[in-house]
Design an enzyme around this catalytic site. Structure first.
Site, short mmCIF file in Angstrom:
data_model
loop_
_atom_site.label_atom_id
_atom_site.label_comp_id
_atom_site.label_asym_id
_atom_site.label_seq_id
_atom_site.Cartn_x
_atom_site.Cartn_y
_atom_site.Cartn_z
N ARG A 166 0.82 -1.22 0.00
CA ARG A 166 0.00 0.00 0.00
C ARG A 166 0.86 1.28 0.00
O ARG A 166 0.52 2.28 0.62
CB ARG A 166 -0.94 0.05 1.21
N SER A 238 -10.73 -0.40 2.92
CA SER A 238 -10.03 -0.59 4.21
C SER A 238 -9.62 0.78 4.76
O SER A 238 -8.87 1.50 4.09
CB SER A 238 -8.78 -1.43 4.03
N GLU A 334 -5.10 3.83 6.44
CA GLU A 334 -4.73 3.64 5.04
C GLU A 334 -5.27 4.80 4.20
O GLU A 334 -4.71 5.19 3.19
CB GLU A 334 -5.30 2.32 4.54
N1 EPU Z 1 -10.81 -10.66 9.67
C1 EPU Z 1 -11.57 -10.68 10.82
N2 EPU Z 1 -12.60 -9.78 10.93
C2 EPU Z 1 -12.89 -8.89 9.95
C3 EPU Z 1 -12.10 -8.86 8.78
C4 EPU Z 1 -11.06 -9.76 8.66
O1 EPU Z 1 -11.36 -11.49 11.73
O2 EPU Z 1 -13.85 -8.13 10.12
C5 EPU Z 1 -9.74 -11.66 9.52
C6 EPU Z 1 -10.16 -12.73 8.51
O3 EPU Z 1 -10.87 -13.76 9.12
C7 EPU Z 1 -8.83 -13.21 7.98
C8 EPU Z 1 -7.98 -11.96 8.03
O4 EPU Z 1 -8.61 -11.06 8.93
O5 EPU Z 1 -8.28 -14.17 8.83
C9 EPU Z 1 -7.81 -11.31 6.67
O6 EPU Z 1 -9.08 -10.95 6.17
P1 EPU Z 1 -9.39 -10.72 4.61
O7 EPU Z 1 -8.84 -11.85 3.82
O8 EPU Z 1 -10.83 -10.40 4.46
O9 EPU Z 1 -8.52 -9.49 4.23
P2 EPU Z 1 -8.17 -8.14 5.01
O10 EPU Z 1 -6.80 -8.25 5.58
O11 EPU Z 1 -9.28 -7.84 5.95
C10 EPU Z 1 -7.08 -7.12 2.86
C11 EPU Z 1 -7.05 -5.80 2.15
C12 EPU Z 1 -8.32 -5.60 1.31
C13 EPU Z 1 -8.40 -6.74 0.31
C14 EPU Z 1 -8.40 -8.07 1.07
C15 EPU Z 1 -8.36 -9.27 0.15
C16 EPU Z 1 -5.69 -4.28 3.50
C17 EPU Z 1 -5.70 -3.13 4.43
N3 EPU Z 1 -6.90 -4.70 3.10
O12 EPU Z 1 -8.16 -7.08 3.79
O13 EPU Z 1 -8.18 -4.38 0.59
O14 EPU Z 1 -9.57 -6.65 -0.48
O15 EPU Z 1 -7.20 -8.15 1.92
O16 EPU Z 1 -7.10 -9.37 -0.43
O17 EPU Z 1 -4.64 -4.79 3.13
C18 EPU Z 1 -8.66 -2.04 0.55
O18 EPU Z 1 -7.44 -1.86 0.57
O19 EPU Z 1 -9.47 -1.09 0.53
C19 EPU Z 1 -9.17 -3.41 0.62
C20 EPU Z 1 -10.47 -3.66 0.71
#
Ligand code: EPU
Length: 338
Positions: A166, A238, A334
Site C-alpha cells: 500500500r 479498508s 490507510e
Molecule cells: N478478519 C476478521 N474480521 C474482519 C475482517 C477480517 O477477523 O472483520 C480476519 C479474517 O478472518 C482473515 C484476516 O482477517 O483471517 C484477513 O481478512 P481478509 O482476507 O478479508 O482481508 P483483510 O486483511 O481484511 C485485505 C485488504 C483488502 C483486500 C483483502 C483481500 C488491506 C488493508 N486490506 O483485507 O483491501 O480486499 O485483503 O485481499 O490490506 C482495501 O485496501 O481497501 C481493501 C479492501
C-alpha cells in the site's frame, strides 16, 4: 478538454460521500492542457494542491482551501508487445474496474484478482492497490505524469516507483508533486493464475474451468459479500492498513489470544489482520451517530449518511485507541485524511 471551477462541491468526488468544497477545481483530458494551465497560471503555487480521481481513498476533514486537480485522461492503447506480454498504456481517468474487465475480455493476465477495486487507473500505482494475492506493482511497467517542480512531463520505471505494501514514491517523495496522466502495464498473453489467497481457489473451481473470467467472477462475488458498495453506503475500503509488527509482538499476541491471524512479512516482521484486531476489540457492526464499522468487514468504516469528515476521524481515533489498549498495537490509517 479543460474545465475550471471555484468553490466546487466534492461530494461526488469522494466515495465516503462527505460534503466539502474545493476552493478551485481543475479538470483536464489532455496532458498538454495540464502543462499549459500550470505553466501559464502560477497562482496555484501559493495554494495547497491535491490530485483527486474518484476519491476512493480519501477523507475530507473540512473544506479544501486549495486547488484540486482531477485527471480525466481517457484511452486504452497497445504500445508494444513481445512473445509473452502486451504493453498497454491506459489514461489516468479510465475507471480501474472497466480496465480490468477489458483485460479479462481480451485474455490479458495480471489484474483479474484486482477486480471491482474502486477508483481510477491513475490512482492504482499511488497506493499500490492489492487484493487476493495480487498487487498492481507486478504489472506496472512505467508511470507517466507531470512534475510540478520541474513543470515538465516525466516518467518513472517500475523500480523507480519504490512500490511496497500500500505504498509507493507517489505517496512519499512525489506526494502532491507528481500528477499521474497514464500508466503503462505489462500484461501476460499466457496468464498464470494466482489462486493462493484464502478460499479463492475453491470459489473459482465451483465455476468449472479456471480462467481469467471465472477468477474475476469469484473475486467480484467475494468482494460483494464482504464490502459495502459505495453507492449504497459511503466508505473508502479498508480504513486501516494491516500492521507489520516485530515477530516478538506477534508471538506475544499468539500466546495471549491464540487464534490471531499472523502472516510472515520479511525482515523478521509479521503482518497482523487489522480487521481481526478491530473485531476482537468489539467494533464490528458498531455505530456511533452517522458513522460505523461495517458489519461484514471490520476494516471498513461507513458513512450512514450525513457524516462529517471530523466525525469519521474521531470515530477512527476511538478504534485506534481501543485496539491499542487491548493489544498494544498501533494501527495506521490507510485512507488519506485531508
Ligand atoms: N478478519 C476478521 N474480521 C474482519 C475482517 C477480517 O477477523 O472483520 C480476519 C479474517 O478472518 C482473515 C484476516 O482477517 O483471517 C484477513 O481478512 P481478509 O482476507 O478479508 O482481508 P483483510 O486483511 O481484511 C485485505 C485488504 C483488502 C483486500 C483483502 C483481500 C488491506 C488493508 N486490506 O483485507 O483491501 O480486499 O485483503 O485481499 O490490506 C482495501 O485496501 O481497501 C481493501 C479492501
Amino acid at each position: 478538454m479543460i474545465r475550471f471551477f471555484e468553490n466546487y462541491p466534492l461530494k461526488n468526488y469522494n466515495t465516503f460521500g462527505i460534503e466539502a468544497n474545493a476552493r478551485t477545481f481543475f479538470e483536464f483530458t489532455e496532458p498538454e492542457d495540464l502543462a499549459v494551465f500550470l505553466n501559464s497560471n502560477h497562482s496555484w503555487k501559493n495554494q495547497r494542491l491535491i490530485v483527486l480521481g474518484q476519491g476512493s481513498n480519501i477523507l475530507f476533514l473540512d473544506d479544501f482551501e486549495g486547488l484540486v486537480i482531477h485527471p480525466k485522461v481517457p484511452g486504452i492503447k497497445t504500445v508494444g508487445e513481445d512473445r509473452s506480454f502486451y504493453r498497454i498504456e491506459v489514461g489516468a481517468g479510465e475507471v480501474w474496474d472497466e480496465f480490468v474487465d477489458f483485460c479479462v475480455t481480451y485474455n490479458l493476465g495480471g489484474v483479474e484478482n484486482l477486480s471491482l477495486i474502486p477508483g481510477n487507473v491513475g490512482a492504482a500505482p499511488v497506493q499500490n492497490i492489492g487484493a487476493y494475492g495480487q498487487e498492481v506493482c507486478s504489472v506496472v511497467e512505467r508511470v507517466k505524469g507531470f512534475d510540478l517542480e520541474t513543470l515538465q512531463m516525466a516518467e518513472y520505471s517500475v523500480d523507480e516507483c519504490k512500490f511496497a505494501y500500500r505504498d509507493s514514491i507517489f505517496k512519499s517523495y512525489l506526494k502532491n508533486r507528481f500528477i499521474i496522466t497514464s500508466v503503462v502495464f505489462r500484461l501476460g498473453k499466457f496468464p498464470e493464475f494466482n489462486l493462493k489467497y484464502g478460499f479463492l481457489e475453491e470459489k473459482v473451481k465451483e465455476k468449472g474451468k479456471v480462467s481469467l473470467k471465472t477468477i474475476r467472477e469469484a473475486v467480484i462475488e467475494i468482494r460483494n459479500s464482504k464490502l459495502p458498495a459505495v453507492k449504497n453506503l459511503g466508505n473508502a475500503g479498508s480504513f486501516f492498513k494491516n500492521p507489520a509488527v516485530e515477530m516478538a509482538v506477534a508471538d506475544r499476541l499468539l500466546n495471549e489470544f491464540g487464534d490471531v491471524p499472523v502472516y510472515p512479512a520479511g525482515d523478521e516482521k509479521a503482518k497482523l489482520a487489522a480487521g481481526w484486531l478491530i473485531e476482537q476489540a468489539g467494533w464490528k457492526g458498531r455505530r456511533e451517530g452517522n458513522v460505523g464499522v461495517h458489519k461484514d468487514q471490520a476494516l471498513v468504516i461507513v458513512n450512514y449518511g450525513g457524516a462529517t469528515g471530523k466525525e469519521v476521524w474521531d470515530f477512527s481515533e476511538h478504534i485506534l485507541q481501543s485496539v491499542f489498549e487491548k493489544f498494544g498495537v498501533l494501527l495506521e490509517r490507510e485512507v488519506n485524511c485531508i
